[in-house]
Design an enzyme around this catalytic site. Structure first.
Site, PDB file in Angstrom:
ATOM      1  N   THR A 124       1.492   2.971   5.650  1.00  0.00           N
ATOM      2  CA  THR A 124       1.827   1.569   5.860  1.00  0.00           C
ATOM      3  C   THR A 124       1.582   0.781   4.583  1.00  0.00           C
ATOM      4  O   THR A 124       0.947   1.257   3.647  1.00  0.00           O
ATOM      5  CB  THR A 124       0.960   0.986   6.986  1.00  0.00           C
ATOM      6  OG1 THR A 124      -0.420   1.178   6.638  1.00  0.00           O
ATOM      7  CG2 THR A 124       1.241   1.666   8.309  1.00  0.00           C
ATOM      8  N   GLY A 125       2.088  -0.435   4.574  1.00  0.00           N
ATOM      9  CA  GLY A 125       1.839  -1.322   3.441  1.00  0.00           C
ATOM     10  C   GLY A 125       2.061  -2.758   3.859  1.00  0.00           C
ATOM     11  O   GLY A 125       3.047  -3.057   4.536  1.00  0.00           O
ATOM     12  N   SER A 126       1.140  -3.646   3.465  1.00  0.00           N
ATOM     13  CA  SER A 126       1.264  -5.049   3.859  1.00  0.00           C
ATOM     14  C   SER A 126       0.622  -5.975   2.847  1.00  0.00           C
ATOM     15  O   SER A 126      -0.524  -5.770   2.439  1.00  0.00           O
ATOM     16  CB  SER A 126       0.574  -5.302   5.212  1.00  0.00           C
ATOM     17  OG  SER A 126       0.912  -4.338   6.177  1.00  0.00           O
ATOM     18  N   LEU A 127       1.358  -6.976   2.456  1.00  0.00           N
ATOM     19  CA  LEU A 127       0.870  -8.149   1.742  1.00  0.00           C
ATOM     20  C   LEU A 127       1.640  -9.335   2.315  1.00  0.00           C
ATOM     21  O   LEU A 127       2.616  -9.144   3.046  1.00  0.00           O
ATOM     22  CB  LEU A 127       1.126  -8.049   0.237  1.00  0.00           C
ATOM     23  CG  LEU A 127       0.337  -7.018  -0.579  1.00  0.00           C
ATOM     24  CD1 LEU A 127       0.908  -6.928  -1.990  1.00  0.00           C
ATOM     25  CD2 LEU A 127      -1.136  -7.376  -0.627  1.00  0.00           C
ATOM     26  N   LYS A 165       0.007   3.726  -2.686  1.00  0.00           N
ATOM     27  CA  LYS A 165      -0.982   4.794  -2.522  1.00  0.00           C
ATOM     28  C   LYS A 165      -0.336   6.168  -2.356  1.00  0.00           C
ATOM     29  O   LYS A 165      -1.002   7.195  -2.555  1.00  0.00           O
ATOM     30  CB  LYS A 165      -1.882   4.489  -1.328  1.00  0.00           C
ATOM     31  CG  LYS A 165      -2.778   3.261  -1.510  1.00  0.00           C
ATOM     32  CD  LYS A 165      -3.678   3.062  -0.296  1.00  0.00           C
ATOM     33  CE  LYS A 165      -4.659   1.914  -0.473  1.00  0.00           C
ATOM     34  NZ  LYS A 165      -4.031   0.598  -0.304  1.00  0.00           N
ATOM     35  N   ASP A 199      -9.218 -13.551  -2.941  1.00  0.00           N
ATOM     36  CA  ASP A 199      -9.616 -12.330  -2.224  1.00  0.00           C
ATOM     37  C   ASP A 199     -10.943 -11.777  -2.722  1.00  0.00           C
ATOM     38  O   ASP A 199     -11.424 -10.774  -2.202  1.00  0.00           O
ATOM     39  CB  ASP A 199      -8.562 -11.230  -2.409  1.00  0.00           C
ATOM     40  CG  ASP A 199      -7.282 -11.523  -1.666  1.00  0.00           C
ATOM     41  OD1 ASP A 199      -7.318 -12.326  -0.730  1.00  0.00           O
ATOM     42  OD2 ASP A 199      -6.245 -10.950  -2.047  1.00  0.00           O
ATOM     43  N   SER A 220       0.799  -1.237   0.000  1.00  0.00           N
ATOM     44  CA  SER A 220       0.000   0.000   0.000  1.00  0.00           C
ATOM     45  C   SER A 220       0.825   1.277   0.000  1.00  0.00           C
ATOM     46  O   SER A 220       0.244   2.373  -0.036  1.00  0.00           O
ATOM     47  CB  SER A 220      -0.961   0.001   1.194  1.00  0.00           C
ATOM     48  OG  SER A 220      -2.051  -0.845   0.943  1.00  0.00           O
ATOM     49  N   SER A 246      -6.278   3.026   4.525  1.00  0.00           N
ATOM     50  CA  SER A 246      -5.682   2.313   3.396  1.00  0.00           C
ATOM     51  C   SER A 246      -6.752   1.663   2.521  1.00  0.00           C
ATOM     52  O   SER A 246      -6.707   0.469   2.236  1.00  0.00           O
ATOM     53  CB  SER A 246      -4.688   1.251   3.897  1.00  0.00           C
ATOM     54  OG  SER A 246      -3.777   0.898   2.869  1.00  0.00           O
ATOM     55  N   ASN A 247      -7.695   2.483   2.055  1.00  0.00           N
ATOM     56  CA  ASN A 247      -8.835   1.971   1.311  1.00  0.00           C
ATOM     57  C   ASN A 247      -8.453   1.717  -0.149  1.00  0.00           C
ATOM     58  O   ASN A 247      -8.222   2.646  -0.924  1.00  0.00           O
ATOM     59  CB  ASN A 247     -10.004   2.959   1.391  1.00  0.00           C
ATOM     60  CG  ASN A 247     -11.296   2.374   0.896  1.00  0.00           C
ATOM     61  OD1 ASN A 247     -11.383   1.932  -0.241  1.00  0.00           O
ATOM     62  ND2 ASN A 247     -12.307   2.373   1.748  1.00  0.00           N
ATOM     63  N   ASN A 248      -8.405   0.447  -0.519  1.00  0.00           N
ATOM     64  CA  ASN A 248      -7.987   0.073  -1.872  1.00  0.00           C
ATOM     65  C   ASN A 248      -8.925   0.598  -2.942  1.00  0.00           C
ATOM     66  O   ASN A 248      -8.494   1.020  -4.020  1.00  0.00           O
ATOM     67  CB  ASN A 248      -7.910  -1.454  -1.992  1.00  0.00           C
ATOM     68  CG  ASN A 248      -6.776  -2.038  -1.189  1.00  0.00           C
ATOM     69  OD1 ASN A 248      -5.797  -1.375  -0.899  1.00  0.00           O
ATOM     70  ND2 ASN A 248      -6.921  -3.297  -0.808  1.00  0.00           N
TER      71      ASN A 248
END
Length: 530
Positions: A452-455, A94, A184, A91, A339-341
């Site tokens: 932030t960012g997470s996968l 973004k 997902d 993320s 963090s709205n995709n």
């Protein structure tokens, strides 16, 4: 539910930009050049050694880390580790999307939704079609559709002889991003993208419904399931069972592929908490039309004809009612804090419309690339395939993120953009966002701001922090290919180290425990557990 995890020309409306920091050119060369080192001053502070020690944690064994730190005021490079290595930013993508949106669409951009009519009104009858036309507003609630319906009723219309047409043609027909994980699909952070949709709550998770499951009155009874908003657009299939008090609360809520059948399975005990889950809908345009048709009926307006989607509103249609979203500078708060995709992807397609008249990912990404190029980021050395970072094909280097973070500081809209970044340990969800439970009790608390960012196997944290001397520092941290459940304590330790440092001496920060599995953004796990 399953959980995760081109080179273009300059934007036509991008103005010429000059880097204003004395060491900017040197920073670009240092960040992108192989084998570049931090300056002599940072060597003297011991900052490189402190960060190297954090990156040596066993949790990063076999992984890859890109880390860059710079002085925000001067552009001086203070630390770098693999600054030009392209990694999955998750993320942190973004950052590019939101900055480009502020420049291309503008801080005051609003998404409009209109109700229009063809034919003529004869008394209380509309002898024509009713059109619901969207431009991508991700914040439309059932209440907003109700207000539009009320306006139609207030115009004296009680019957529409024609059809209800949902016009989502502002955007193309591609609903899901490139290489998004198939498992997902039901998860609300991977909703389909349309120019017309519905959000079930004020987190504005557009394209989803909230499914609430409560245990039955006695063991053996079926649980009680409700949907928000109250709509028949989704069908609920209950395969779950209420068990005796003290039994397992193990519920699954998942939408079947290609349908709007949501299956509730598992067990929930008498007197237990049940579950609340967010699930995506299939075809958000149809969802919006269904909610609007229901609202019309509630206000005594009957539409005799069927619902049709994907048709363009005739130019001669007259407007009966309209609704405008909040301005983009305010929309950035739920977008970036949580963090709205879906907000990211809608903004990407909206930028495509603005720059080239095409509401597609291809056009939107070209617009973002044009903005990045205009502020000095070499877009030939990155890959961006969506607006949110949900795709594992996105590739940015930590050095490029720092270049962007430095460049946006001179933009006229910077204050509003900066306000949208999550704040470490700020408890309010719309202030702290995805950082509100991190770095508490440290020098970075209520100080560091970052995206932030997470996968799965990818984590990132990039933003700003003030050090012990009052200097503002910029950092980009991208960690990939680790096997640990979480490496966020390492990111936090780096930022806390920066917050405790001075120009002469590096701070020190202990590395906290790993905590819960954080393979996805904490704001993507409902109910929100950040």
């Amino acid at each position: 539910m399953s959980r995760p995890v081109r080179d273009s020309g300059r934007c036509p409306n991008s103005r010429s930009r000059l880097w204003i920091w004395p060491a900017a050119v040197a920073l670009v060369a240092a960040v992108l050049g192989p084998g570049a080192q931090a300056g002599a001053d940072s060597d003297r502070t011991g900052l490189p050694e402190a960060i190297d020690t954090i990156l040596g944690d066993p949790r990063m064994e076999g992984g890859v880390a890109g880390v860059v730190v710079a002085d925000a005021g001067s552009g001086e490079l203070l630390y770098q580790h693999l600054p030009s290595t392209r990694l999955m930013p998750a993320s942190n993508t973004k950052l590019a999307t939101s900055a480009a949106a502020m420049e291309i669409l503008g801080p005051d951009h609003r998404f409009g939704t209109d109700v229009l009519a063809t034919g003529r009104q004869s008394g209380s009858r509309l002898k024509g079609d009713l059109y619901l036309r969207g431009t991508g507003d991700p914040t439309l609630l059932a209440g907003d559709y109700d207000a539009l319906a009320q306006r139609i009723a207030a115009a004296g219309i009680t019957r529409v002889d024609g059809r209800l047409v949902a016009d989502d043609t502002r955007f193309d027909e591609h609903r899901l991003g490139r290489s998004w994980a198939a498992d997902d699909e039901s998860s609300y952070y991977s909703a389909q993208i349309s120019a017309l949709s519905v959000a079930p709550d004020t987190d504005y998770d557009t394209g989803t419904v909230i499914v609430t499951v409560r245990p039955g009155a006695s063991a053996g009874a079926a649980p009680v399931v409700t949907v928000t908003p109250d709509t028949d657009y989704v069908d609920i299939e209950v395969d779950a069972t209420t068990v005796a008090a003290g039994g397992a609360n193990d519920l699954t809520v998942e939408r079947e592929h290609g349908t709007n059948t949501v299956v509730v399975s598992g067990t929930t005990p008498v007197g237990g908490a049940g579950a609340t889950e967010w699930a995506t809908v299939w075809d958000p345009t149809g969802y919006a039309a269904a909610v609007f048709r229901d609202a019309l009926a509630e206000h005594g307006v009957k539409v005799a004809g069927p619902t049709r989607t994907g048709l363009r509103t005739p130019a001669a249609a007259r407007r009966l009612a309209s609704h405008d979203s909040m301005p983009l500078k305010d929309l950035l708060i739920p977008f970036m804090k949580l963090s709205n995709n879906m907000h990211a992807e809608i903004l990407t397609k909206a930028m495509g419309v603005k720059v080239s008249g095409e509401g597609s990912w291809e056009a939107g990404l070209a617009a973002i690339g044009g903005y990045l190029k205009g502020v000095g980021v070499d877009i030939g050395k990155l890959r961006q395939v969506d607006g949110s970072g949900l795709s594992r094909m996105d590739n940015f280097a930590a050095g490029q993120l720092v270049e962007l973070l430095l460049a946006v500081r001179s933009e006229p809209w910077y204050a509003d953009w900066y306000r949208s970044l999550p704040v470490a340990c700020a408890p309010d969800r719309f202030v702290g966002g995805t950082l509100r439970s991190r770095m508490c009790g440290t020098a970075a608390a209520l100080n560091a701001r970052a995206k932030t960012g997470s996968l799965t196997g990818a984590s990132a944290l990039s933003g700003y922090v003030t050090d012990a001397d009052g200097r503002e520092l910029v950092y980009g941290i991208v960690l990939n290919n680790y096997l640990a459940s979480s490496v966020k304590p390492l990111e936090d330790a780096i930022v806390v180290t920066l917050a405790k440092s001075t120009a002469e001496t590096a701070g020190s920060a202990s590395i906290r425990g790993g905590g819960a599995n954080t393979d996805v953004e904490c704001a993507w796990r409902k109910p929100d557990v950040c």
